[in-house]
Design a protein around this motif. Structure first.
Motif, PDB file in Angstrom:
ATOM      1  N   GLU A 142     -25.658   5.938  47.199  1.00  0.00           N
ATOM      2  CA  GLU A 142     -26.364   6.338  48.417  1.00  0.00           C
ATOM      3  C   GLU A 142     -27.746   6.885  48.069  1.00  0.00           C
ATOM      4  O   GLU A 142     -27.959   7.429  46.990  1.00  0.00           O
ATOM      5  CB  GLU A 142     -25.576   7.421  49.176  1.00  0.00           C
ATOM      6  CG  GLU A 142     -24.272   6.935  49.771  1.00  0.00           C
ATOM      7  CD  GLU A 142     -23.531   8.035  50.513  1.00  0.00           C
ATOM      8  OE1 GLU A 142     -22.636   7.710  51.320  1.00  0.00           O
ATOM      9  OE2 GLU A 142     -23.832   9.227  50.271  1.00  0.00           O
ATOM     10  N   ASP A 143     -28.653   6.745  49.028  1.00  0.00           N
ATOM     11  CA  ASP A 143     -29.976   7.367  48.918  1.00  0.00           C
ATOM     12  C   ASP A 143     -29.987   8.590  49.837  1.00  0.00           C
ATOM     13  O   ASP A 143     -29.551   8.513  50.990  1.00  0.00           O
ATOM     14  CB  ASP A 143     -31.071   6.384  49.335  1.00  0.00           C
ATOM     15  CG  ASP A 143     -32.457   7.021  49.251  1.00  0.00           C
ATOM     16  OD1 ASP A 143     -32.649   7.902  48.380  1.00  0.00           O
ATOM     17  OD2 ASP A 143     -33.328   6.657  50.062  1.00  0.00           O
ATOM     18  N   ILE A 144     -30.453   9.720  49.317  1.00  0.00           N
ATOM     19  CA  ILE A 144     -30.414  10.988  50.059  1.00  0.00           C
ATOM     20  C   ILE A 144     -31.813  11.583  50.121  1.00  0.00           C
ATOM     21  O   ILE A 144     -32.538  11.592  49.122  1.00  0.00           O
ATOM     22  CB  ILE A 144     -29.484  12.010  49.351  1.00  0.00           C
ATOM     23  CG1 ILE A 144     -28.066  11.447  49.199  1.00  0.00           C
ATOM     24  CG2 ILE A 144     -29.468  13.340  50.101  1.00  0.00           C
ATOM     25  CD1 ILE A 144     -27.269  11.388  50.451  1.00  0.00           C
ATOM     26  N   ILE A 153     -29.131   9.933  55.079  1.00  0.00           N
ATOM     27  CA  ILE A 153     -28.393   9.162  54.076  1.00  0.00           C
ATOM     28  C   ILE A 153     -28.637   7.690  54.359  1.00  0.00           C
ATOM     29  O   ILE A 153     -28.290   7.187  55.440  1.00  0.00           O
ATOM     30  CB  ILE A 153     -26.884   9.477  54.122  1.00  0.00           C
ATOM     31  CG1 ILE A 153     -26.658  10.971  53.839  1.00  0.00           C
ATOM     32  CG2 ILE A 153     -26.116   8.620  53.119  1.00  0.00           C
ATOM     33  CD1 ILE A 153     -25.227  11.417  53.958  1.00  0.00           C
ATOM     34  N   ASP A 154     -29.270   7.030  53.394  1.00  0.00           N
ATOM     35  CA  ASP A 154     -29.675   5.626  53.582  1.00  0.00           C
ATOM     36  C   ASP A 154     -30.457   5.476  54.886  1.00  0.00           C
ATOM     37  O   ASP A 154     -30.191   4.578  55.710  1.00  0.00           O
ATOM     38  CB  ASP A 154     -28.444   4.698  53.573  1.00  0.00           C
ATOM     39  CG  ASP A 154     -27.769   4.667  52.208  1.00  0.00           C
ATOM     40  OD1 ASP A 154     -28.467   4.876  51.190  1.00  0.00           O
ATOM     41  OD2 ASP A 154     -26.545   4.457  52.159  1.00  0.00           O
ATOM     42  N   ASN A 184     -35.033  10.870  44.501  1.00  0.00           N
ATOM     43  CA  ASN A 184     -35.878  10.495  43.367  1.00  0.00           C
ATOM     44  C   ASN A 184     -36.528  11.719  42.727  1.00  0.00           C
ATOM     45  O   ASN A 184     -36.680  11.788  41.501  1.00  0.00           O
ATOM     46  CB  ASN A 184     -36.947   9.498  43.827  1.00  0.00           C
ATOM     47  CG  ASN A 184     -37.758   8.956  42.667  1.00  0.00           C
ATOM     48  OD1 ASN A 184     -38.850   9.441  42.376  1.00  0.00           O
ATOM     49  ND2 ASN A 184     -37.210   7.948  41.988  1.00  0.00           N
ATOM     50  N   GLN A 185     -36.861  12.709  43.550  1.00  0.00           N
ATOM     51  CA  GLN A 185     -37.503  13.921  43.025  1.00  0.00           C
ATOM     52  C   GLN A 185     -36.562  14.740  42.140  1.00  0.00           C
ATOM     53  O   GLN A 185     -36.995  15.352  41.167  1.00  0.00           O
ATOM     54  CB  GLN A 185     -38.003  14.791  44.186  1.00  0.00           C
ATOM     55  CG  GLN A 185     -39.240  14.250  44.877  1.00  0.00           C
ATOM     56  CD  GLN A 185     -39.611  15.077  46.098  1.00  0.00           C
ATOM     57  OE1 GLN A 185     -38.767  15.728  46.717  1.00  0.00           O
ATOM     58  NE2 GLN A 185     -40.899  15.054  46.455  1.00  0.00           N
ATOM     59  N   ILE A 186     -35.278  14.766  42.476  1.00  0.00           N
ATOM     60  CA  ILE A 186     -34.357  15.619  41.707  1.00  0.00           C
ATOM     61  C   ILE A 186     -33.601  14.867  40.613  1.00  0.00           C
ATOM     62  O   ILE A 186     -33.043  15.488  39.707  1.00  0.00           O
ATOM     63  CB  ILE A 186     -33.335  16.320  42.635  1.00  0.00           C
ATOM     64  CG1 ILE A 186     -32.413  15.302  43.308  1.00  0.00           C
ATOM     65  CG2 ILE A 186     -34.036  17.188  43.660  1.00  0.00           C
ATOM     66  CD1 ILE A 186     -31.278  15.945  44.089  1.00  0.00           C
ATOM     67  N   ALA A 189     -33.739   8.763  40.390  1.00  0.00           N
ATOM     68  CA  ALA A 189     -33.026   7.532  40.767  1.00  0.00           C
ATOM     69  C   ALA A 189     -33.253   7.218  42.238  1.00  0.00           C
ATOM     70  O   ALA A 189     -33.532   8.101  43.050  1.00  0.00           O
ATOM     71  CB  ALA A 189     -31.538   7.691  40.495  1.00  0.00           C
ATOM     72  N   LYS A 190     -33.130   5.936  42.584  1.00  0.00           N
ATOM     73  CA  LYS A 190     -33.252   5.521  43.982  1.00  0.00           C
ATOM     74  C   LYS A 190     -31.904   5.584  44.697  1.00  0.00           C
ATOM     75  O   LYS A 190     -31.846   5.711  45.921  1.00  0.00           O
ATOM     76  CB  LYS A 190     -33.812   4.096  44.055  1.00  0.00           C
ATOM     77  CG  LYS A 190     -35.257   3.990  43.580  1.00  0.00           C
ATOM     78  CD  LYS A 190     -35.772   2.573  43.732  1.00  0.00           C
ATOM     79  CE  LYS A 190     -37.238   2.482  43.286  1.00  0.00           C
ATOM     80  NZ  LYS A 190     -37.775   1.098  43.436  1.00  0.00           N
ATOM     81  N   LYS A 191     -30.833   5.466  43.934  1.00  0.00           N
ATOM     82  CA  LYS A 191     -29.469   5.562  44.460  1.00  0.00           C
ATOM     83  C   LYS A 191     -28.659   6.475  43.538  1.00  0.00           C
ATOM     84  O   LYS A 191     -28.909   6.531  42.329  1.00  0.00           O
ATOM     85  CB  LYS A 191     -28.793   4.182  44.503  1.00  0.00           C
ATOM     86  CG  LYS A 191     -29.431   3.187  45.460  1.00  0.00           C
ATOM     87  CD  LYS A 191     -28.918   3.385  46.875  1.00  0.00           C
ATOM     88  CE  LYS A 191     -29.422   2.273  47.799  1.00  0.00           C
ATOM     89  NZ  LYS A 191     -28.943   2.441  49.189  1.00  0.00           N
ATOM     90  N   ILE A 192     -27.702   7.156  44.117  1.00  0.00           N
ATOM     91  CA  ILE A 192     -26.821   7.991  43.282  1.00  0.00           C
ATOM     92  C   ILE A 192     -25.938   7.071  42.446  1.00  0.00           C
ATOM     93  O   ILE A 192     -25.256   6.195  42.987  1.00  0.00           O
ATOM     94  CB  ILE A 192     -25.949   8.911  44.156  1.00  0.00           C
ATOM     95  CG1 ILE A 192     -26.833   9.878  44.953  1.00  0.00           C
ATOM     96  CG2 ILE A 192     -24.962   9.697  43.295  1.00  0.00           C
ATOM     97  CD1 ILE A 192     -26.070  10.762  45.921  1.00  0.00           C
TER      98      ILE A 192
END
Length: 238
Positions: A142-144, A153-154, A184-186, A189-192
């Motif tokens: 997922e992207d957060i 989320i997404d 991406n900041q933390i 990555a683009k996805k978990i």
């Protein structure tokens, strides 16, 4: 003038009477002795029976206590062994999960339950590997990101009902509860990635969580919190 001399009474009847009385007293004394002996014998038997009953009771009590102690030890060992595989009962340390959980709360944690979004989980975080409780926000693949105190989320907005009151209080003070950030900041990555999770504390402004130490490996998650059982007046299932 003839004077008659009185005859002396014979002493034999007196002796016979005395012998009879002595014999009678002797029989009575002997009878009393027999009665006393029987009474003493009966009393001795009763005392012996009481001592025997007392000894039997003490022996039975000792046996029962020993069996109870053994049973408690066995149950304790079983519970201790199961706690490694099935559950744990940790204590909350700190204030990162306020107002949902307070410092010192005792929890029941299911180690076998599948993790879902917004579950409270106990995990080993940071370099010290301290146990802490956090809420699962992001799942694998997922992207957060957060923007203006809203979770996406997404790119789909998600309501965090458990933050209703803290959000209201923060907005009344013209402040954000959760500062803006992206996955991406933390994590870069683009996805978990698979077998990793993004976790946050409910006390967003003061919590140390994935914003500080990054994503959490599934192997670092002990289990899912299912109940707060202490204090009793605050008992609650999740």
């Amino acid at each position: 003038m003839n004077t008659k001399i009185p005859k002396k009474k014979s002493a034999k009847p007196l002796l016979d009477s005395k012998r009879k009385r002595t014999k009678k007293v002797g029989k009575k004394r002997k009878k009393n002795q027999i009665i006393a002996k029987n009474q003493n014998s009966s009393l001795h038997k009763k005392k012996k029976q009481r001592r025997k009953k007392k000894a039997t009771f003490v022996k039975m009590l000792r046996t029962t206590l020993l069996q109870l102690i053994i049973a408690i030890i066995i149950v304790g060992l079983i519970v201790y062994a199961l706690s490694f595989f099935l559950f744990s009962v940790p204590k909350v340390s700190g204030y990162a999960m306020m107002p949902e959980l307070a410092n010192g709360d005792r929890l029941f944690v299911n180690k076998l339950e599948t993790i879902k979004r917004f579950d409270l989980v106990v995990l080993k975080a940071n370099k010290q590997r301290d146990l802490s409780v956090r809420r699962v926000i992001g799942m694998p693949d997922e992207d957060i990101y957060y923007k203006n105190d809203q979770l996406y989320i997404d790119d789909t907005f998600q309501v965090e009902r458990y933050l209703e009151k803290p959000l209201k209080d923060a907005h009344q003070d013209s402040m954000l509860l959760t500062g803006d950030f992206t996955l991406n900041q933390i994590s870069g990555a683009k996805k978990i990635p698979e077998k990793k999770y993004l976790v946050l504390g409910d006390n967003r402004r003061y919590s140390t969580d994935s914003r500080n130490y990054g994503l959490v490996e599934d192997t670092d998650i002990i289990g899912v919190v299912r109940m707060r059982w202490l204090p009793l007046q605050s008992m609650k299932s999740f």
